[in-house]
Design a protein around this motif. Structure first.
Motif, short mmCIF file in Angstrom:
data_model
loop_
_atom_site.label_atom_id
_atom_site.label_comp_id
_atom_site.label_asym_id
_atom_site.label_seq_id
_atom_site.Cartn_x
_atom_site.Cartn_y
_atom_site.Cartn_z
N UNK A 10 31.06 55.36 71.26
CA UNK A 10 29.79 55.83 71.80
C UNK A 10 28.96 56.48 70.69
N UNK A 11 29.60 57.17 69.81
CA UNK A 11 28.93 57.85 68.71
C UNK A 11 29.61 57.46 67.42
N UNK A 12 28.98 56.63 66.58
CA UNK A 12 29.62 56.21 65.33
C UNK A 12 29.97 57.42 64.46
N UNK A 13 31.11 57.35 63.83
CA UNK A 13 31.58 58.42 62.95
C UNK A 13 31.24 58.06 61.52
N UNK A 14 30.71 59.01 60.77
CA UNK A 14 30.37 58.81 59.36
C UNK A 14 31.63 59.06 58.53
N UNK A 15 32.07 58.03 57.80
CA UNK A 15 33.35 58.10 57.09
C UNK A 15 33.16 57.74 55.62
N UNK A 16 33.84 58.49 54.75
CA UNK A 16 33.94 58.13 53.33
C UNK A 16 35.39 57.75 53.06
N UNK A 17 35.60 56.65 52.35
CA UNK A 17 36.94 56.15 52.05
C UNK A 17 37.22 56.35 50.56
N UNK A 18 38.33 57.04 50.26
CA UNK A 18 38.70 57.32 48.87
C UNK A 18 40.09 56.76 48.61
N UNK A 19 40.14 55.67 47.84
CA UNK A 19 41.41 55.01 47.53
C UNK A 19 41.21 54.20 46.26
N UNK A 20 42.17 54.25 45.33
CA UNK A 20 41.98 53.58 44.05
C UNK A 20 42.36 52.11 44.07
N UNK A 21 42.84 51.58 45.18
CA UNK A 21 43.17 50.16 45.29
C UNK A 21 42.00 49.44 45.97
N UNK A 22 41.22 48.65 45.22
CA UNK A 22 39.99 48.05 45.78
C UNK A 22 40.22 47.24 47.05
N UNK A 23 41.26 46.43 47.09
CA UNK A 23 41.47 45.59 48.27
C UNK A 23 41.79 46.44 49.50
N UNK A 24 42.62 47.47 49.29
CA UNK A 24 42.96 48.35 50.41
C UNK A 24 41.72 49.12 50.86
N UNK A 25 40.96 49.65 49.88
CA UNK A 25 39.75 50.43 50.18
C UNK A 25 38.76 49.58 50.98
N UNK A 26 38.57 48.33 50.54
CA UNK A 26 37.64 47.45 51.23
C UNK A 26 38.13 47.09 52.62
N UNK A 27 39.46 46.93 52.76
CA UNK A 27 40.02 46.61 54.07
C UNK A 27 39.84 47.75 55.06
N UNK A 28 40.07 48.97 54.60
CA UNK A 28 39.89 50.14 55.46
C UNK A 28 38.42 50.26 55.87
N UNK A 29 37.52 50.09 54.89
CA UNK A 29 36.09 50.17 55.19
C UNK A 29 35.68 49.10 56.19
N UNK A 30 36.23 47.90 56.05
CA UNK A 30 35.90 46.82 56.97
C UNK A 30 36.39 47.14 58.38
N UNK A 31 37.62 47.66 58.50
CA UNK A 31 38.15 48.03 59.81
C UNK A 31 37.25 49.06 60.49
N UNK A 32 36.81 50.04 59.70
CA UNK A 32 35.95 51.09 60.25
C UNK A 32 34.62 50.51 60.72
N UNK A 33 34.03 49.67 59.90
CA UNK A 33 32.74 49.07 60.24
C UNK A 33 32.86 48.19 61.48
N UNK A 34 33.93 47.40 61.56
CA UNK A 34 34.12 46.52 62.71
C UNK A 34 34.34 47.31 63.99
#
Length: 224
Positions: A10-34
């Motif tokens: 109902x209310x999108x949450x603003x999230x910052x992702x901090x991880x030094x593994x690019x593929x993992x970081x991008x995957x987490x960001x994608x899950x959040x966005x989806x």
């Protein structure tokens, strides 16, 4: 971390992702966005995370424990010093007791291991944003046990605030990371009654939020 379709929040949450593994970081960001959340920043460095937090204004920082420049624990301290309102959810490959303990002592709101399912991760983000304490199953007990071992013996002459039996009962469940809804169901109370007990306890202990309350409960050795 590939996520299945999820209901839009109902209310999108603003999230910052901090991880030094690019593929993992991008995957987490994608899950959040989806899932309908807003990924306001991603970075692989702890110092940069602290620097950009003010501009990004995340509600939740999803943070890895091991970073190339400074440790996740140092990042937590830096974030909370500069931005006291932000909430930190650790997402780490390590489930070691000391790692969890160090993160909680530094001020992390929750701690999830990377083997958690996408559904559990997204639920943890939502609960972290709401102010709940969140642990991978089994870790809360480890933390409580360690704090019981390390906690100093209370001063018998000290003026300790007096909580009612029900307030203490609610506090024990808060320390275990249960949400207000779960506590209400466990104790047969309304959601509002649980909130009132928590607010009364915060006032008596002169604390400001559930994170501080959880830390107090753990330090007092409350829990099974």
């Amino acid at each position: 971390m590939a996520a299945s379709a999820a209901e839009q929040p109902a209310e999108p949450i603003r999230v910052m992702v901090v991880d030094d593994h690019p593929m993992w970081r991008e995957g987490v960001a994608r899950d959040l966005a989806e899932a309908g959340h807003q990924v306001v920043a991603t970075t692989g460095e702890g110092r940069q995370a602290v620097r950009i937090c003010a501009a990004a204004r995340p509600q939740v920082v999803v943070l890895d424990l091991q970073l190339p420049d400074i440790s996740g624990v140092e990042v937590i301290r830096g974030l909370l010093t500069a931005h006291p309102g932000v909430r930190v959810l650790m997402l780490s490959a390590s489930g070691e007791q000391q790692s969890v303990l160090d993160a909680v002592k530094a001020g992390a709101t929750g701690y999830l291991v990377k083997s958690a399912s996408p559904a559990d991760f997204l639920d943890a983000v939502r609960r972290t944003a709401a102010g709940d304490t969140v642990f991978t199953p089994g870790l809360a007990g480890l933390v409580l046990g360690e704090y019981r071992r390390l906690a100093a013996t209370p001063d018998p002459g000290g003026d300790e605030p007096q909580l009612t039996e029900r307030e203490t009962e609610v506090l024990r469940l808060v320390a275990k990371g249960l949400s207000y809804k779960q506590i209400a169901a466990r104790l047969g109370l309304s959601h509002r009654t649980v909130q009132n007990h928590v607010q009364n306890t915060l006032g008596k202990l002169q604390l400001h939020n559930r994170v501080e309350l959880t830390r107090y409960a753990i330090e007092q050795g409350l829990g099974d």
